[in-house]
Design a protein around this motif. Structure first.
Motif, PDB file in Angstrom:
ATOM      1  N   ARG A  35       0.857  -1.196   0.000  1.00 55.40           N
ATOM      2  CA  ARG A  35       0.000   0.000   0.000  1.00 55.40           C
ATOM      3  C   ARG A  35       0.890   1.243   0.000  1.00 55.40           C
ATOM      4  O   ARG A  35       2.094   1.164   0.270  1.00 55.40           O
ATOM      5  CB  ARG A  35      -0.987  -0.039   1.170  1.00 55.40           C
ATOM      6  N   TYR A  36       0.271   2.384  -0.306  1.00 52.88           N
ATOM      7  CA  TYR A  36       1.015   3.637  -0.473  1.00 52.88           C
ATOM      8  C   TYR A  36       0.399   4.714   0.413  1.00 52.88           C
ATOM      9  O   TYR A  36      -0.807   4.938   0.359  1.00 52.88           O
ATOM     10  CB  TYR A  36       0.957   4.027  -1.952  1.00 52.88           C
ATOM     11  N   GLY A  37       1.238   5.320   1.250  1.00 60.18           N
ATOM     12  CA  GLY A  37       0.736   6.362   2.142  1.00 60.18           C
ATOM     13  C   GLY A  37       1.710   7.507   2.262  1.00 60.18           C
ATOM     14  O   GLY A  37       2.770   7.530   1.631  1.00 60.18           O
ATOM     15  N   MET A  38       1.337   8.467   3.078  1.00 57.98           N
ATOM     16  CA  MET A  38       2.156   9.658   3.315  1.00 57.98           C
ATOM     17  C   MET A  38       1.732  10.268   4.628  1.00 57.98           C
ATOM     18  O   MET A  38       0.560  10.168   4.993  1.00 57.98           O
ATOM     19  CB  MET A  38       1.839  10.725   2.270  1.00 57.98           C
ATOM     20  N   THR A  39       2.646  10.968   5.280  1.00 51.97           N
ATOM     21  CA  THR A  39       2.292  11.636   6.527  1.00 51.97           C
ATOM     22  C   THR A  39       1.090  12.563   6.337  1.00 51.97           C
ATOM     23  O   THR A  39       0.144  12.541   7.126  1.00 51.97           O
ATOM     24  CB  THR A  39       3.503  12.441   7.034  1.00 51.97           C
ATOM     25  N   GLU A  40       1.120  13.362   5.279  1.00 54.60           N
ATOM     26  CA  GLU A  40       0.095  14.395   5.106  1.00 54.60           C
ATOM     27  C   GLU A  40      -1.265  13.839   4.699  1.00 54.60           C
ATOM     28  O   GLU A  40      -2.283  14.534   4.808  1.00 54.60           O
ATOM     29  CB  GLU A  40       0.530  15.402   4.022  1.00 54.60           C
ATOM     30  N   THR A  41      -1.286  12.628   4.181  1.00 52.32           N
ATOM     31  CA  THR A  41      -2.540  12.084   3.646  1.00 52.32           C
ATOM     32  C   THR A  41      -2.914  10.746   4.277  1.00 52.32           C
ATOM     33  O   THR A  41      -3.958  10.192   3.942  1.00 52.32           O
ATOM     34  CB  THR A  41      -2.410  11.822   2.138  1.00 52.32           C
ATOM     35  N   LEU A  42      -2.051  10.228   5.114  1.00 54.63           N
ATOM     36  CA  LEU A  42      -2.241   8.888   5.679  1.00 54.63           C
ATOM     37  C   LEU A  42      -2.369   7.877   4.532  1.00 54.63           C
ATOM     38  O   LEU A  42      -1.707   8.051   3.519  1.00 54.63           O
ATOM     39  CB  LEU A  42      -3.403   8.911   6.670  1.00 54.63           C
ATOM     40  N   MET A  43      -3.238   6.883   4.643  1.00 51.85           N
ATOM     41  CA  MET A  43      -3.211   5.809   3.637  1.00 51.85           C
ATOM     42  C   MET A  43      -4.067   6.166   2.416  1.00 51.85           C
ATOM     43  O   MET A  43      -5.220   6.561   2.548  1.00 51.85           O
ATOM     44  CB  MET A  43      -3.698   4.503   4.253  1.00 51.85           C
ATOM     45  N   ASN A  44      -3.475   6.001   1.237  1.00 53.00           N
ATOM     46  CA  ASN A  44      -4.127   6.422  -0.001  1.00 53.00           C
ATOM     47  C   ASN A  44      -4.597   5.278  -0.886  1.00 53.00           C
ATOM     48  O   ASN A  44      -5.708   5.270  -1.378  1.00 53.00           O
ATOM     49  CB  ASN A  44      -3.147   7.259  -0.839  1.00 53.00           C
ATOM     50  N   VAL A  45      -3.692   4.360  -1.132  1.00 48.31           N
ATOM     51  CA  VAL A  45      -3.900   3.360  -2.179  1.00 48.31           C
ATOM     52  C   VAL A  45      -3.411   2.030  -1.631  1.00 48.31           C
ATOM     53  O   VAL A  45      -2.418   1.978  -0.894  1.00 48.31           O
ATOM     54  CB  VAL A  45      -3.079   3.733  -3.441  1.00 48.31           C
ATOM     55  N   SER A  46      -4.117   0.961  -1.994  1.00 48.04           N
ATOM     56  CA  SER A  46      -3.731  -0.348  -1.466  1.00 48.04           C
ATOM     57  C   SER A  46      -4.056  -1.419  -2.489  1.00 48.04           C
ATOM     58  O   SER A  46      -5.058  -1.311  -3.212  1.00 48.04           O
ATOM     59  CB  SER A  46      -4.511  -0.614  -0.172  1.00 48.04           C
ATOM     60  N   ASN A  47      -3.246  -2.442  -2.524  1.00 54.97           N
ATOM     61  CA  ASN A  47      -3.644  -3.617  -3.286  1.00 54.97           C
ATOM     62  C   ASN A  47      -4.863  -4.219  -2.589  1.00 54.97           C
ATOM     63  O   ASN A  47      -5.039  -4.051  -1.381  1.00 54.97           O
ATOM     64  CB  ASN A  47      -2.492  -4.615  -3.364  1.00 54.97           C
ATOM     65  N   PRO A  48      -5.716  -4.914  -3.346  1.00 53.70           N
ATOM     66  CA  PRO A  48      -6.940  -5.438  -2.746  1.00 53.70           C
ATOM     67  C   PRO A  48      -6.659  -6.658  -1.866  1.00 53.70           C
ATOM     68  O   PRO A  48      -5.710  -7.394  -2.093  1.00 53.70           O
ATOM     69  CB  PRO A  48      -7.786  -5.837  -3.951  1.00 53.70           C
ATOM     70  N   TYR A  49      -7.504  -6.828  -0.844  1.00 57.51           N
ATOM     71  CA  TYR A  49      -7.381  -8.028  -0.004  1.00 57.51           C
ATOM     72  C   TYR A  49      -7.815  -9.252  -0.805  1.00 57.51           C
ATOM     73  O   TYR A  49      -7.094 -10.241  -0.879  1.00 57.51           O
ATOM     74  CB  TYR A  49      -8.239  -7.873   1.260  1.00 57.51           C
ATOM     75  N   ASP A  50      -9.009  -9.144  -1.399  1.00 59.57           N
ATOM     76  CA  ASP A  50      -9.465 -10.211  -2.296  1.00 59.57           C
ATOM     77  C   ASP A  50      -9.036  -9.806  -3.701  1.00 59.57           C
ATOM     78  O   ASP A  50      -9.108  -8.639  -4.046  1.00 59.57           O
ATOM     79  CB  ASP A  50     -10.999 -10.322  -2.268  1.00 59.57           C
TER      80      ASP A  50
END
Ligand code: MLC
Ligand code: AMP
Length: 493
Positions: free
Chosen positions: A310-325
């Motif tokens: 997954r991809y995050g940043m301090t200013e935005t917290l979590m943005n994008v993630s691969n799916p669980y399923d």
């Protein structure tokens, strides 16, 4: 753009109300009231702490803060090794409406002073008296300094948990091109929206148990690992530092189901003869730096884990993630999380972000805040992205000058400024060179007369936390420059 988060939610799930609990304590105390006997946090020193104990201890500590004169909106510096005491000190501060400023315990005086003089805290919860003294000195006004046990006089119970989504919760410092740290103001709404999104997307339930070996002064360990555990009503095993064998021991001893790490940690586990033990976990998540497809495959083959990046940043917290399923595609960070809108800027392909997870701005920095957003309110991430035809995002570069070493951010300008203070140094340029384990290695190119590498490393050691110090110094006659005289860093990296 109308977001479609269906890839992250089980079929038929209606659009979630990420802010239903209104604040972090709103979510956490609701969980605690459901089952006071639930085990929440484990540490070696004291064993398990239950939900009921957390409720009681955070109420007591919040009362102590109030008795010491702290009121809503006051900043509280928090700098201590991961422990249940630290968590209690943090949660109690949030329940009272204080704004927590997490600070790396490896910081030296210059680094601590830069943060304290900017945020002017009224209190510091620290496990080193020296750090407390640095905070007090830099703040210039009265600061209540106490240890992680917050052993301050008791007082009457103050009003707790009276918070809404717009109230500030955390001030997390990041630097930038200028090298001067600025505090990202994260509200309860930002933190709650982000943690709810990953709770849903990663199917985080009360039955889950996380091994939490990340530092608690960054949003990965604090905002995702700790806050997610409390929001999901789940449990976590706190480890004071990361070690591959210790991680796998913890997984076995505590029958853990989750582990979150940075790629350097995965590289270390992949190099361990016990890699196969990762297969015991329900889910392994990687973030904070790019995970190479080679490492992903090594962990899949030897550890039986399809790492979810997954991809995050301090200013935005979590943005994008691969799916669980569904497909977890190596080399990509997946699809926008619930609540998150994302697009690539015309011409530059910079990743632009919008949503309830995105901070409003930097602490008392209107110009830096204005520069961080487009006119129509999109946050400029500084990362460059590319979409696969089916929407999976790849982070393919950075527009911002940033080195990520072992998941820690190093701002070249800060290191260069320190090197330039040496009288023999004419100029310095710091870049990240690719490294299989650390991701990038901090490397300094220096124009200097009569200066040794050892002298520069000693200078850096006196001024910079260990992870920021150059791992190599290369002396050059002249740094490569463009027609404007600006150093062309691309040629050095
Ligand atoms: C430690 N060292 C590092 C380093 N960490 N050097 C460069 N980069 C780093 N990240 C140094 C030590 O000072 C020591 O130097 C030497 O490396 C070996 O130390 P170690 O004891 O083996 O290191 P260790 O304590 O194991 O630390 C490695 C690590 C740690 C990977 C566990 O760096 C770590 O916890 N990283 C995670 C950072 C993190 O949480 N980032 C999230 C940011 S939030 P010497 O000279 O004394 O030998 C974010 C947003 C998002 O980015 O998306 O999540
Ligand atoms: P920080 O400022 O410490 O929050 O670091 C945020 C930065 O880390 C992002 O802007 C990215 O450059 C980087 N980052 C985080 N997660 C990933 C990832 N999965 N892949 C590539 N870069 C990442």
């Amino acid at each position: 753009m109308s977001p479609d988060w269906s890839a992250h939610l089980p079929p038929g799930t209606p659009a979630p109300d990420l802010l239903a609990d209104r604040s972090l304590p709103g979510s956490w105390t609701r969980r605690w009231a459901e089952d006071g006997r639930a085990r929440v946090l484990f540490e070696d020193a004291t064993g398990w702490t239950t939900a009921g104990e957390l409720e009681e201890r955070t109420t007591t500590v919040a009362g102590r803060y109030a008795a010491a004169g702290l009121v809503r909106g006051d900043r509280l510096v928090l700098s201590a090794a991961a422990s249940v005491d630290l968590v209690v000190a943090h949660v109690a501060a949030l329940r009272l409406g204080l704004v927590v400023v997490p600070v790396n315990g490896a910081y030296g005086q210059r680094e601590v002073a830069a943060v304290a003089s900017d945020c002017t805290p009224r209190a510091a919860v620290v496990d080193s008296a020296q750090c407390g003294a640095w905070v007090a000195e830099a703040t210039g006004g009265p600061v209540v300094v106490t240890g992680p046990d917050v052993d301050l006089p008791r007082g009457p119970e103050p009003v707790l948990d009276d918070l809404g989504p717009d109230d500030p919760a955390l001030l997390v410092y990041t630097s930038g091109t200028t090298g001067a740290p600025k505090g990202a103001v994260l509200s309860h709404g930002n933190l709650l929206a982000s943690v709810e999104a990953v709770r849903l997307a990663w199917r985080w339930t009360p039955a889950d148990r996380l091994v939490l070996a990340l530092p608690l002064f960054h949003v990965h360990g604090l905002g995702v690992g700790l806050h997610g555990t409390l929001t999901a009503g789940a449990s976590a095993v706190l480890r004071p530092r990361f070690d591959a064998a210790d991680l796998l021991d913890s997984v076995r001893e505590h029958d853990a189901s989750l582990w979150f790490g940075v790629p350097t940690m995965y590289a270390r586990v992949a190099g361990s003869p016990r890699l196969g033990e990762l297969a015991r976990l329900r889910l392994c998540v990687s973030g904070s730096a790019p995970l190479s497809p080679e490492l992903w495959s090594a962990v899949a083959e030897g550890g039986g884990q399809r790492i979810l990046e997954r991809y995050g940043m301090t200013e935005t917290l979590m943005n994008v993630s691969n799916p669980y399923d569904g497909e977890r595609r190596p080399g990509t960070v997946g699809l926008p999380l619930p609540g998150v809108e994302l697009r690539l800027a015309d011409g530059t392909d910079e990743v632009l972000l919008r949503g309830p997870n995105v901070m409003r701005g930097y602490w008392q920095r209107p110009e830096a805040t204005a520069a961080a957003f487009t006119e129509d309110g999109w946050f400029l991430s500084g990362d460059v992205g590319a979409h696969d035809p089916d929407g999976y995002l790849r982070i393919v570069g950075r527009r911002k000058e940033l080195i990520i070493s072992g998941g820690y951010n190093v701002y070249p300008r800060e290191v260069e400024d320190v090197l330039r203070t040496h009288p023999g140094v004419r100029d310095a340029a710091v870049v990240g060179r690719p490294d299989a384990v650390w991701g990038e290695r901090v490397t300094a190119f220096v124009e200097a007369d009569g200066v040794s590498e050892a002298e520069l490393l000693e200078l850096a050691a006196g001024q910079l936390a260990p992870y920021k110090r150059p791992r190599a110094v290369v002396f050059v006659d002249a740094l490569p420059r463009n027609a404007l005289g600006k150093v062309v860093k691309g040629e050095l990296a």
